[in-house]
Design an enzyme around this catalytic site. Sequence first.
Site, short mmCIF file in Angstrom:
data_model
loop_
_atom_site.label_atom_id
_atom_site.label_comp_id
_atom_site.label_asym_id
_atom_site.label_seq_id
_atom_site.Cartn_x
_atom_site.Cartn_y
_atom_site.Cartn_z
N LYS A 172 0.87 -1.21 0.09
CA LYS A 172 -0.07 0.04 -0.04
C LYS A 172 1.10 1.31 0.01
O LYS A 172 1.27 1.59 0.95
CB LYS A 172 -0.84 -0.13 1.26
CG LYS A 172 -2.07 0.52 1.16
CD LYS A 172 -2.19 2.01 0.83
CE LYS A 172 -1.86 2.82 1.99
NZ LYS A 172 -1.52 4.33 1.29
N GLY A 224 6.74 5.68 8.00
CA GLY A 224 5.94 6.68 7.93
C GLY A 224 6.25 7.73 8.94
O GLY A 224 7.10 7.55 9.74
N SER A 225 5.18 8.42 9.21
CA SER A 225 5.43 9.22 10.30
C SER A 225 5.11 8.52 11.59
O SER A 225 4.40 7.63 11.89
CB SER A 225 4.14 10.35 10.28
OG SER A 225 2.78 9.75 10.50
N VAL A 228 1.32 8.19 12.75
CA VAL A 228 0.35 7.28 12.23
C VAL A 228 1.26 5.65 12.55
O VAL A 228 0.43 4.71 12.91
CB VAL A 228 0.45 7.20 10.62
CG1 VAL A 228 -0.06 5.75 10.07
CG2 VAL A 228 -0.18 8.44 10.11
N GLY A 229 2.45 5.71 12.62
CA GLY A 229 3.31 4.45 12.89
C GLY A 229 2.92 4.00 14.46
O GLY A 229 2.67 2.65 14.65
N GLU A 246 9.15 2.24 10.95
CA GLU A 246 10.34 3.00 10.97
C GLU A 246 9.60 4.52 10.93
O GLU A 246 8.74 4.52 9.83
CB GLU A 246 11.09 2.81 9.68
CG GLU A 246 12.39 1.76 10.16
CD GLU A 246 13.05 1.61 11.24
OE1 GLU A 246 13.17 2.92 11.64
OE2 GLU A 246 13.37 0.77 11.77
N CYS A 280 14.09 11.09 6.05
CA CYS A 280 14.05 10.68 7.56
C CYS A 280 15.52 10.67 7.99
O CYS A 280 15.40 11.13 9.31
CB CYS A 280 13.48 9.25 7.72
SG CYS A 280 14.57 8.05 6.63
N GLN A 327 2.16 19.86 2.65
CA GLN A 327 3.63 19.81 3.17
C GLN A 327 4.30 21.25 3.31
O GLN A 327 5.11 21.20 4.30
CB GLN A 327 4.44 18.72 2.41
CG GLN A 327 5.75 18.29 3.15
CD GLN A 327 5.69 17.65 4.43
OE1 GLN A 327 4.67 17.11 4.99
NE2 GLN A 327 6.72 18.14 5.19
N GLU A 378 9.52 17.19 14.24
CA GLU A 378 9.88 16.79 12.83
C GLU A 378 9.39 17.74 11.88
O GLU A 378 8.03 17.87 12.09
CB GLU A 378 9.54 15.44 12.44
CG GLU A 378 10.10 15.16 11.13
CD GLU A 378 9.86 13.62 10.59
OE1 GLU A 378 8.73 13.05 10.76
OE2 GLU A 378 10.87 12.98 10.25
P1 NAD Z 1 2.37 9.15 6.72
O1 NAD Z 1 2.72 8.45 8.11
O2 NAD Z 1 1.39 10.26 6.54
O3 NAD Z 1 1.86 8.06 5.68
C1 NAD Z 1 2.76 6.73 5.66
C2 NAD Z 1 1.66 5.57 5.06
O4 NAD Z 1 0.83 5.33 5.89
C3 NAD Z 1 1.19 6.05 3.79
O5 NAD Z 1 1.23 5.03 2.90
C4 NAD Z 1 -0.45 6.48 4.21
O6 NAD Z 1 -1.29 6.25 3.36
C5 NAD Z 1 -0.54 5.46 5.39
N1 NAD Z 1 -1.51 5.72 6.27
C6 NAD Z 1 -2.12 6.95 6.47
N2 NAD Z 1 -2.92 6.84 7.57
C7 NAD Z 1 -2.91 5.57 7.92
C8 NAD Z 1 -3.58 4.89 9.00
N3 NAD Z 1 -4.29 5.72 9.91
N4 NAD Z 1 -2.93 3.66 9.26
C9 NAD Z 1 -2.39 3.08 8.53
N5 NAD Z 1 -1.74 3.76 7.42
C10 NAD Z 1 -1.91 4.91 7.21
O7 NAD Z 1 4.02 9.41 6.25
P2 NAD Z 1 4.21 10.19 5.10
O8 NAD Z 1 3.80 11.78 5.21
O9 NAD Z 1 3.79 9.48 3.78
O10 NAD Z 1 6.02 9.88 5.05
C11 NAD Z 1 6.89 11.00 5.82
C12 NAD Z 1 7.23 10.24 7.06
O11 NAD Z 1 7.83 9.18 6.87
C13 NAD Z 1 8.34 11.06 7.88
O12 NAD Z 1 7.73 11.24 9.31
C14 NAD Z 1 9.45 10.56 7.74
O13 NAD Z 1 10.37 10.59 8.94
C15 NAD Z 1 9.17 9.09 7.72
N6 NAD Z 1 9.98 8.14 7.21
C16 NAD Z 1 10.64 7.47 8.01
C17 NAD Z 1 11.95 6.58 7.70
C18 NAD Z 1 12.56 5.67 8.57
O14 NAD Z 1 13.10 4.69 7.94
N7 NAD Z 1 12.58 5.98 9.71
C19 NAD Z 1 12.08 6.59 6.37
C20 NAD Z 1 11.21 7.34 5.59
C21 NAD Z 1 10.26 8.29 6.05
#
Ligand code: NAD
Length: 486
Positions: A172, A224-225, A228-229, A246, A280, A327, A378
């Site tokens: 996804k 992701g963020s 959400v994570g 992550e 990230c 953003q 962040e």
């Molecule tokens: P995000 O958390 O908004 O979205 C990430 C993914 O989660 C997307 O596919 C999104 O559609 C999905 N999502 C949205 N809501 C959800 C929910 N309620 N439940 C499950 N999944 C959901 O992040 P983003 O804006 O796409 O990415 C940026 C973030 O990713 C930054 O915080 C960055 O630091 C982080 N990031 C971390 C790493 C790492 O390895 N630590 C690497 C790259 C990016």
Amino acid sequence: MDLNARNLINGEWRDAAVTAENTCPADGARLGTTPVSGADTMVEAIEAAHAAFPGWSGTPAPKRGELLFRLVRILEREAEPLSRALALEEGKVIGEARGEVQKAIRYVEFAAGDARRLAGITVPSELSGTFAFTFWRPHGVVGLITPWNFPVCIPLWKMAPALVAGNTVVLKPAPETPYTAHLIGMYCEEAGFPKGVVNVVHGDAAPALALIDHPHVRAVSFTGSTEVGLKVSARCAQLNKPVQCEMGGKNPLLVLDDADLDKAAAACAQGAFGSTGQRCTATSRAIVMEGVADAFVAKVAALGRALRAGHPLEEGVTMGPSVSERQMEKVVSYTDIGAAEAKLVFGGGRIDGLPRGWFPAPTMFDHVAPTARVATEEIFGPVLSVIRVASVDDAIDAANAVQFGLTASVYTNDLSRAFAVIERLDTGMTQVNAPTMGGEAHLPFGGVKNTGVGPREMGPDAWKFYAEQKTVYINHGGARRTSSFY
Ligand code: NAD
């Protein structure tokens, strides 16, 4: 342009009833459409992956690896169109996009080689006539949820070890960068993965939540963020599913007073403003010892002011846009917050003179308190906070004073100081005399605290997240040799 993304379910390309426009963040140009899938579509993909699992997991692992090596060759052939699509929809400049694609190729190549390893252990049993060993079994269907900022690398660094270990996958991807995920699906199809082994479902939270909750999905890997994570991790804990998340970062670059300032400043500018700060592993805090701070700030400011923002495919452009208007607005709101908290060295707001596109100005603040919002939250944009400190101990305390812990860098020519910092920093990765960014395919990647939950990605153990170890005792009844002691 016609960069239309479609869902890949059970080897078929499917259009969706509802689609959204995909536009280039540098100039608003329409790139194509992307499916806005709901939970129902996700369930179809999960069922396809579930049906494909017995055949795929029963395929000898080295044969699975052969398909991944084929994928490597396709990615090498398609590197340029893939890089251009990545630059157009994510906004990173073409040189950075090419770099991301090359890294992705290395991850797939490394995981493909793991197909001939996947080793368990064989150890002597304490029981006579008994042979003991372990081997690894794949989970089944695994769910992969990925962000927009590395939309080639991250899906592939999850898919490759998952597939090599014998799982079927449902990806996804982020809604902001659908076409790169579409291309990955096409390359997998060409590589010859059987139908249902690789599935891609576009959309946002609704399909992601359906993926996490479905009982056929046996493990979830999320990037992701943090916001959400942490929810993903909590939900998987409730459902008792293995999860790795992550998440966000606020990476510091520590400049000690014996450092090579030119090198430190170059690494800092690259880490803070490269990829428009949307890494990230971006450098968002420079923690600098007071004696060298004025000189360091001047050097970084000169580099930051020299950046040329523009369209990512244009020659000579060194900084692309934020991925979206939302953003960019978030970044701009933080430059307003920072202006009230600290001293603005340069930047702030949007870039003047660019009529179209979502371009926040590269921005630098000095004399920032370690607890300031711009130093602890962040931002995910080209915004650098300089925190001045009196000692190495203060530098370490300031570095650790955030909820995140992905990576850090320290600039010093004193080996014992470097080791003191390496040991005491609460991060998953630390660089010495090198920028905060980077990660090699054969080394673990990931963070601690609210950056990382679960085992590390990449490196020699990456595939183990996607498998369970089974211990086997075989009572064969025969003693291997007679003993004079027993
Ligand atoms: P995000 O958390 O908004 O979205 C990430 C993914 O989660 C997307 O596919 C999104 O559609 C999905 N999502 C949205 N809501 C959800 C929910 N309620 N439940 C499950 N999944 C959901 O992040 P983003 O804006 O796409 O990415 C940026 C973030 O990713 C930054 O915080 C960055 O630091 C982080 N990031 C971390 C790493 C790492 O390895 N630590 C690497 C790259 C990016």
